[in-house]
Motif scaffolding. Structure first.
Motif, PDB file in Angstrom:
ATOM      1  N   CYS A  63      -5.494 -98.978 111.053  1.00 45.10           N
ATOM      2  CA  CYS A  63      -5.323 -98.019 110.988  1.00 45.10           C
ATOM      3  C   CYS A  63      -4.897 -97.260 112.657  1.00 45.10           C
ATOM      4  O   CYS A  63      -4.617 -96.300 112.265  1.00 45.10           O
ATOM      5  CB  CYS A  63      -6.111 -96.980 110.085  1.00 45.10           C
ATOM      6  SG  CYS A  63      -6.732 -97.779 108.123  1.00 45.10           S
ATOM      7  N   LYS A 103      -1.726 -97.265 114.097  1.00 46.74           N
ATOM      8  CA  LYS A 103      -0.925 -96.478 114.123  1.00 46.74           C
ATOM      9  C   LYS A 103      -1.308 -94.609 113.794  1.00 46.74           C
ATOM     10  O   LYS A 103      -0.546 -94.095 114.839  1.00 46.74           O
ATOM     11  CB  LYS A 103      -0.255 -97.160 113.530  1.00 46.74           C
ATOM     12  CG  LYS A 103       1.540 -95.688 113.210  1.00 46.74           C
ATOM     13  CD  LYS A 103       2.668 -96.634 112.959  1.00 46.74           C
ATOM     14  CE  LYS A 103       4.058 -96.176 112.829  1.00 46.74           C
ATOM     15  NZ  LYS A 103       5.032 -96.447 111.556  1.00 46.74           N
ATOM     16  N   GLU A 115      -1.252 -89.501 120.915  1.00 51.53           N
ATOM     17  CA  GLU A 115       0.533 -89.571 121.735  1.00 51.53           C
ATOM     18  C   GLU A 115       1.421 -89.233 121.349  1.00 51.53           C
ATOM     19  O   GLU A 115       2.397 -89.143 122.606  1.00 51.53           O
ATOM     20  CB  GLU A 115       0.963 -91.260 121.249  1.00 51.53           C
ATOM     21  CG  GLU A 115      -0.412 -92.062 122.101  1.00 51.53           C
ATOM     22  CD  GLU A 115       0.319 -93.585 122.168  1.00 51.53           C
ATOM     23  OE1 GLU A 115       1.035 -93.848 121.258  1.00 51.53           O
ATOM     24  OE2 GLU A 115      -0.531 -94.507 122.338  1.00 51.53           O
ATOM     25  N   LYS A 139      -3.954 -92.944 116.693  1.00 50.88           N
ATOM     26  CA  LYS A 139      -2.885 -93.637 118.229  1.00 50.88           C
ATOM     27  C   LYS A 139      -1.649 -92.147 117.679  1.00 50.88           C
ATOM     28  O   LYS A 139      -1.313 -91.450 118.798  1.00 50.88           O
ATOM     29  CB  LYS A 139      -2.225 -94.478 118.366  1.00 50.88           C
ATOM     30  CG  LYS A 139      -3.307 -95.486 119.059  1.00 50.88           C
ATOM     31  CD  LYS A 139      -2.958 -96.610 120.311  1.00 50.88           C
ATOM     32  CE  LYS A 139      -2.314 -97.053 121.141  1.00 50.88           C
ATOM     33  NZ  LYS A 139      -2.046 -97.181 122.134  1.00 50.88           N
ATOM     34  N   GLN A 140      -0.679 -92.082 117.067  1.00 44.92           N
ATOM     35  CA  GLN A 140       0.060 -90.991 116.850  1.00 44.92           C
ATOM     36  C   GLN A 140       0.170 -89.796 117.007  1.00 44.92           C
ATOM     37  O   GLN A 140       0.191 -89.332 118.274  1.00 44.92           O
ATOM     38  CB  GLN A 140       0.418 -91.286 115.149  1.00 44.92           C
ATOM     39  CG  GLN A 140       1.942 -90.622 115.592  1.00 44.92           C
ATOM     40  CD  GLN A 140       2.472 -89.425 115.040  1.00 44.92           C
ATOM     41  OE1 GLN A 140       0.759 -88.185 114.100  1.00 44.92           O
ATOM     42  NE2 GLN A 140       3.082 -88.480 115.639  1.00 44.92           N
ATOM     43  N   TYR A 173      -8.794-101.575 113.780  1.00 46.35           N
ATOM     44  CA  TYR A 173      -7.318-101.892 114.118  1.00 46.35           C
ATOM     45  C   TYR A 173      -6.013-101.958 112.320  1.00 46.35           C
ATOM     46  O   TYR A 173      -4.999-101.542 113.348  1.00 46.35           O
ATOM     47  CB  TYR A 173      -7.407-103.749 114.633  1.00 46.35           C
ATOM     48  CG  TYR A 173      -8.016-103.802 115.780  1.00 46.35           C
ATOM     49  CD1 TYR A 173      -6.945-103.043 116.792  1.00 46.35           C
ATOM     50  CD2 TYR A 173      -9.335-103.660 116.151  1.00 46.35           C
ATOM     51  CE1 TYR A 173      -7.569-103.470 118.242  1.00 46.35           C
ATOM     52  CE2 TYR A 173      -9.246-104.007 117.259  1.00 46.35           C
ATOM     53  CZ  TYR A 173      -8.212-103.588 118.216  1.00 46.35           C
ATOM     54  OH  TYR A 173      -8.937-103.633 119.513  1.00 46.35           O
ATOM     55  N   TYR A 210      -5.717 -90.201 109.316  1.00 49.23           N
ATOM     56  CA  TYR A 210      -6.547 -92.020 109.548  1.00 49.23           C
ATOM     57  C   TYR A 210      -7.840 -91.605 109.202  1.00 49.23           C
ATOM     58  O   TYR A 210      -8.401 -92.889 108.689  1.00 49.23           O
ATOM     59  CB  TYR A 210      -6.936 -91.335 111.291  1.00 49.23           C
ATOM     60  CG  TYR A 210      -7.957 -92.314 112.507  1.00 49.23           C
ATOM     61  CD1 TYR A 210      -7.330 -93.953 112.151  1.00 49.23           C
ATOM     62  CD2 TYR A 210      -9.268 -92.138 112.296  1.00 49.23           C
ATOM     63  CE1 TYR A 210      -8.099 -94.802 112.545  1.00 49.23           C
ATOM     64  CE2 TYR A 210      -9.758 -92.925 113.282  1.00 49.23           C
ATOM     65  CZ  TYR A 210      -9.614 -94.452 113.005  1.00 49.23           C
ATOM     66  OH  TYR A 210     -10.754 -94.711 113.499  1.00 49.23           O
TER      67      TYR A 210
END
Length: 423
Positions: free
Chosen positions: A214, A216, A223, A219-220, A212, A189
Motif C-alpha cells: 500500500c 503509494k 509528498e 506516500k502520496q 509495501y 491507506y
C-alpha cells in the motif's frame, strides 16, 4: 564502483589548537571541511543527536541537518552546498497538547484546509513500546531497543520522519496504527493495510508486507500535500527545539486546557478506580503543563514567528475569531469553506459526545465548561490545591464554593502574562 571518500573527525576541546590542525587539513587538494557543525547541541543530553548529525554531515544528507547550522557561513567550506530552498517546503504544523484537551477538534479543523495532510497521534505505539522495553521494528528492516532516558529524542526523530515523508525509517506499528483512521488523508491507506481486518493478528513481518503493498497510498498524501499537520499528546515542549532547528518554517501550537476540564473529561473515559488519587493526578498534569509553558516562553524568544499558545476555553468561546487568528499565524487563508466548517462543528445548540476521540458537531463553548456542571466541588478543590502554580501562569482561577462552580456567568479564567505569545 564509486569509492568512499576519506573521512576525518577531529575530537578536541576549546582553545586546544584545533583551528590550526583543521586549517592545515582543509588545504589538502579536493578536500572539504565543516568547522564546529554541532554548535546547537551543547547540552549532554543531545549526545545521540550529535552522533546522528555528524553522520548526516559526513554523508552529505543536507535535508536532515538543522537549518541553523547550515546557515552559519563560517561553519561550512565553499565546497559544501545546500539543495533546497525554504519556500519549496510545505507548511508544517505541530500541535503539542495533552489527553482530553480539545486537540481532536483543532486537528480536525486544520485538516479541512485544502490539500492538507494530517497525522493523528503518530507516536502512539513507539512511545508505549519504549516504556515497556519492547523491540522497535522499522519499515526498512532494522530494529532497536531504546533506553527510556533517550525516548524524547527518538520521538522527535520519528516526528521528523513523518514530516519529511521518510516512511522507511518509521516504526512498523505506527505505520499500521488504528490512529490513522483519524486522518482524512490516510484513511484509504489504512483501509488498504487493514483489508479484511488482517492487522488484528498480523506479525511485524506481515505488517511490513502490507505496508509495501500500500506504499503509494502511504506516500502520496505526504509528498503532494501543501500543508502537513501532526497532533500529538506524547511530546514535551522541551523536545520541540530540535524540530524547530531541523525543519525550516515549522509552526508549533501549544494547546492548553483548564486542568479541571481536562481531568473531568478523563473521568468520563477512564474508570475512576484506576486512578491513584485525583490529587496526585492533578499534581502530575499541572506540573507538566507549567513546565511546558515555561519552555514555550523560552522557545518563543528564540523563534518568535514559530510558536504560539492556544487555550482551548478561549478558542471555544469565540471559535470563528480564534480560528481566523490561528490560520493567520500559519500563513493560511481562512476561506469561506473553512468559516462554514468551523461554524457547523462548533456552534451547535446541543452537545454530542458519543465518541471520546473523534470530532463531532457540537457546542464548543458548552463542551469547554461542562465540567462546572458535573464535577463535584470537592474534586475541584483538590485540583485547585495542586495546580496553583499553573493557575498563576495560565490565568485559571480557584473556585471557592459550589454556588460559584455552577454559575457559568462567573469566570474561571482571566488573562495572564502568557497572553503575549497566545492566539
Amino acid at each position: 564502483m564509486k569509492t568512499e571518500p576519506t573521512r576525518v573527525l577531529v575530537v578536541t576541546y576549546m582553545r586546544s589548537g584545533s583551528t590550526l590542525i583543521g586549517d592545515i587539513l582543509q588545504h589538502y587538494a579536493n578536500s572539504a571541511d565543516a568547522f564546529e557543525p554541532l554548535r546547537l547541541y551543547a547540552r549532554k543530553e543531545y549526545r545521540l543527536v550529535k552522533a546522528e548529525m555528524l553522520y548526516r554531515w559526513f554523508t552529505c544528507d543536507w535535508l536532515k541537518i538543522n537549518i541553523m547550522d547550515l546557515s552559519i557561513g563560517k561553519n561550512i567550506s565553499s565546497r559544501f552546498t545546500t539543495q533546497k530552498k525554504q519556500d519549496q517546503y510545505p507548511t508544517r504544523v505541530l500541535v503539542v497538547t495533552y489527553l482530553r484537551s480539545g486537540s481532536t477538534l483543532i486537528g480536525d479543523i486544520l485538516q479541512q484546509y485544502n490539500n492538507s495532510t494530517y497525522a493523528f497521534e503518530p507516536l502512539r505505539y513507539i512511545e508505549e513500546d519504549i516504556k515497556m522495553g519492547k523491540q522497535i521494528d522499522f519499515l526498512n528492516g532494522t530494529h532497536r531497543y531504546y533506553n527510556r532516558d533517550n525516548s524524547s529524542w527518538v520521538l522527535v526523530e520519528m516526528l521528523y520522519r513523518w514530516f519529511t515523508c521518510d516512511v522507511r525509517r518509521i516504526n512498523v506499528m505506527d505505520l499500521t496504527s488504528v490512529m490513522l483512521q483519524g486522518s482524512d488523508a490516510y484513511i484509504q491507506y489504512y483501509r488498504c493495510v487493514n483489508s479484511r481486518k488482517r492487522l488484528l493478528h498480523a506479525s511485524v513481518a506481515q505488517r511490513r508486507k502490507y505496508i509495501y503493498k500500500c506504499m503509494k497510498l502511504l506516500k502520496q498524501p505526504c509528498e503532494s500535500g501543501k500543508v502537513f499537520i501532526i497532533k500529538t499528546i506524547r511530546l514535551e515542549m522541551a523536545s520541540v527545539e530540535l524540530l524547530l532547528t531541523w525543519l525550516p518554517g515549522l509552526k508549533v501550537i501549544h494547546l492548553l486546557r483548564d486542568p479541571r476540564g481536562k481531568l473531568s473529561s478523563e473521568f468520563n473515559v477512564e474508570p475512576r478506580m484506576e486512578w491513584p488519587s485525583i490529587s496526585s493526578r492533578a499534581d502530575s498534569v499541572c506540573r507538566q503543563m507549567h513546565s511546558d509553558i515555561i519552555e514555550a516562553d523560552r522557545l518563543y524568544k528564540l523563534f518568535p514567528q514559530s510558536i504560539r499558545i492556544l487555550q482551548y476555553e478561549l478558542f471555544a468561546s469565540d471559535t470563528i475569531r480564534k480560528a481566523r487568528k490561528l490560520f493567520m499565524f500559519l500563513n493560511l487563508t481562512f476561506t469561506i469553506e473553512m468559516n462554514k466548517y468551523v461554524r457547523t462543528h462548533t456552534l451547535q445548540k446541543d452537545l454530542h459526545d458519543n465518541c471520546f476521540w473523534c470530532a463531532k458537531k457540537t457546542n464548543a463553548r458548552l463542551t469547554s465548561v461542562r465540567w462546572r456542571l458535573h464535577m463535584s466541588h470537592k474534586d475541584v478543590q483538590q485540583v485547585d490545591q495542586n495546580c496553583r502554580t499553573l493557575y498563576k501562569t495560565a490565568g485559571y482561577l480557584e473556585i471557592k464554593d459550589e454556588k460559584v462552580l455552577r454559575n457559568l456567568s462567573v469566570p474561571s479564567q482571566v488573562d495572564s502574562w502568557i497572553k503575549y505569545m497566545s492566539l
